[in-house]
Design a protein around this motif. Structure first.
Motif, PDB file in Angstrom:
ATOM      1  N   SER A   7      25.627  16.237   4.668  1.00 32.09           N
ATOM      2  CA  SER A   7      24.813  15.196   5.303  1.00 32.09           C
ATOM      3  C   SER A   7      23.607  14.857   4.440  1.00 32.09           C
ATOM      4  O   SER A   7      23.296  13.684   4.206  1.00 32.09           O
ATOM      5  CB  SER A   7      24.343  15.659   6.688  1.00 32.09           C
ATOM      6  N   ILE A   8      22.914  15.883   3.949  1.00 36.68           N
ATOM      7  CA  ILE A   8      21.726  15.664   3.123  1.00 36.68           C
ATOM      8  C   ILE A   8      22.087  14.931   1.838  1.00 36.68           C
ATOM      9  O   ILE A   8      21.412  13.961   1.438  1.00 36.68           O
ATOM     10  CB  ILE A   8      21.029  17.008   2.812  1.00 36.68           C
ATOM     11  N   VAL A   9      23.155  15.361   1.183  1.00 31.46           N
ATOM     12  CA  VAL A   9      23.551  14.715  -0.074  1.00 31.46           C
ATOM     13  C   VAL A   9      24.009  13.279   0.183  1.00 31.46           C
ATOM     14  O   VAL A   9      23.686  12.364  -0.587  1.00 31.46           O
ATOM     15  CB  VAL A   9      24.656  15.526  -0.785  1.00 31.46           C
ATOM     16  N   ALA A  10      24.740  13.057   1.280  1.00 35.74           N
ATOM     17  CA  ALA A  10      25.191  11.696   1.612  1.00 35.74           C
ATOM     18  C   ALA A  10      24.006  10.784   1.889  1.00 35.74           C
ATOM     19  O   ALA A  10      23.953   9.643   1.394  1.00 35.74           O
ATOM     20  CB  ALA A  10      26.115  11.735   2.831  1.00 35.74           C
ATOM     21  N   TYR A  11      23.022  11.265   2.673  1.00 34.50           N
ATOM     22  CA  TYR A  11      21.819  10.474   2.936  1.00 34.50           C
ATOM     23  C   TYR A  11      21.120  10.122   1.631  1.00 34.50           C
ATOM     24  O   TYR A  11      20.665   8.983   1.437  1.00 34.50           O
ATOM     25  CB  TYR A  11      20.837  11.247   3.823  1.00 34.50           C
ATOM     26  N   ALA A  12      21.020  11.097   0.724  1.00 31.29           N
ATOM     27  CA  ALA A  12      20.314  10.876  -0.537  1.00 31.29           C
ATOM     28  C   ALA A  12      21.013   9.818  -1.388  1.00 31.29           C
ATOM     29  O   ALA A  12      20.372   8.904  -1.922  1.00 31.29           O
ATOM     30  CB  ALA A  12      20.210  12.192  -1.310  1.00 31.29           C
ATOM     31  N   VAL A  13      22.325   9.921  -1.508  1.00 29.40           N
ATOM     32  CA  VAL A  13      23.070   8.976  -2.348  1.00 29.40           C
ATOM     33  C   VAL A  13      23.014   7.566  -1.752  1.00 29.40           C
ATOM     34  O   VAL A  13      22.821   6.572  -2.476  1.00 29.40           O
ATOM     35  CB  VAL A  13      24.533   9.433  -2.516  1.00 29.40           C
ATOM     36  N   LEU A  14      23.146   7.455  -0.433  1.00 26.97           N
ATOM     37  CA  LEU A  14      23.088   6.133   0.199  1.00 26.97           C
ATOM     38  C   LEU A  14      21.667   5.571   0.186  1.00 26.97           C
ATOM     39  O   LEU A  14      21.487   4.348   0.165  1.00 26.97           O
ATOM     40  CB  LEU A  14      23.644   6.207   1.620  1.00 26.97           C
TER      41      LEU A  14
END
Length: 266
Positions: A131-138
């Motif tokens: 979730s954290i990595v997805a939020y960061a990339v988006l």
């Protein structure tokens, strides 16, 4: 001062140093030197990660309050910028990412929302990580969309002004935007799937609204990627979808977490 404050302060200073170097090069109308940005940026990410480790990993469990998670997302975004800049002209995004990452550090260290750290059930760590990595990339995709919007407006007006004259061609900017969206959508898919797999009771944990909004965001990005493949969507259409999808994702966690921690005190 404890270790988290020392490393957090070091990260704060290094982020600001990288920003200062970047802005001075912009003012001089020269293409930013990758090394002069990547070196302080890399050191800042390392110091930021060390500070976050001390703050988020506690004897009582994982600290997943609003500001620690926001800082983790910012640090992850900065790390992605550093790695991506090695092979793509992604250093432009650091002008937006590094200041935000620096601002999250004091909040992470000194602002308490009353969130209580607790152990994660089996498998939830995977969900949190993705979730954290997805939020960061988006979030990076949203930053790229903002820069692309400015570039597109200036191109249409026929007057390329200021620092925008140093930016890569709009085709390259668009390509980088969709690369970030594809990666973010894949990570978000894994995060959603792992959430359904390991979260036992969405209602009891006040997660239903987050889940619904996250699914809405996933659909927005999926429609954009489908439109890109089937109809060649680009330009302002891509920008609108990207910013809309990220806005929903932002409300999904940070908006709802703000209400839970500051208003409902949960």
């Amino acid at each position: 001062m404890n270790f988290s404050v020392i490393t957090g302060f070091a990260a704060f200073v290094l982020y600001l140093a990288a920003c200062l170097i970047l802005y001075r090069q912009f003012r001089g109308q020269t293409v930013p030197s990758r090394a002069s940005i990547l070196i302080p940026g890399t050191l800042a990410v390392i110091a930021h990660a060390a500070s976050l480790w001390q703050v988020m990993i506690t004897t009582a469990g994982l600290q997943l309050g609003l500001f620690p998670v926001a800082s983790a997302v910012a640090m992850t975004g900065a790390a992605v910028v550093v790695v991506s800049s090695l092979y793509r002209p992604f250093e432009w995004i650091s002008a937006l990412v590094y200041p935000f990452a620096a601002c999250t550090i004091p909040a992470m260290l000194w602002v308490s929302t009353g969130y209580t750290a607790h152990p994660l059930a089996h498998g939830l760590g995977i969900h949190v990580l993705f979730s954290i990595v997805a939020y960061a990339v988006l979030a990076l995709a949203a930053c790229q969309a903002i820069l692309l919007w400015i570039q597109d407006r200036q191109l249409k007006s026929g007057h390329i002004r200021g620092v925008m004259r140093l930016f890569p061609p709009i085709q390259v900017m668009e390509s980088m935007l969709f690369e970030a969206i594809w990666l973010g959508e894949i990570l978000l898919t894994v995060a959603i799937f792992s959430g359904f797999l390991y979260v036992d009771n969405l209602f009891a944990q006040h997660l239903m609204h987050k889940t619904v909004l996250t699914l809405v965001s996933w659909v927005v990005f999926a429609v954009l990627l489908g439109g890109r493949y089937l109809r060649g969507w680009r330009g302002r259409t891509a920008i609108r979808f990207t910013l809309s999808g990220f806005a929903v994702l932002l409300v999904a966690f940070f908006g709802s977490q703000l209400v839970l921690e500051f208003i409902l005190k949960r």
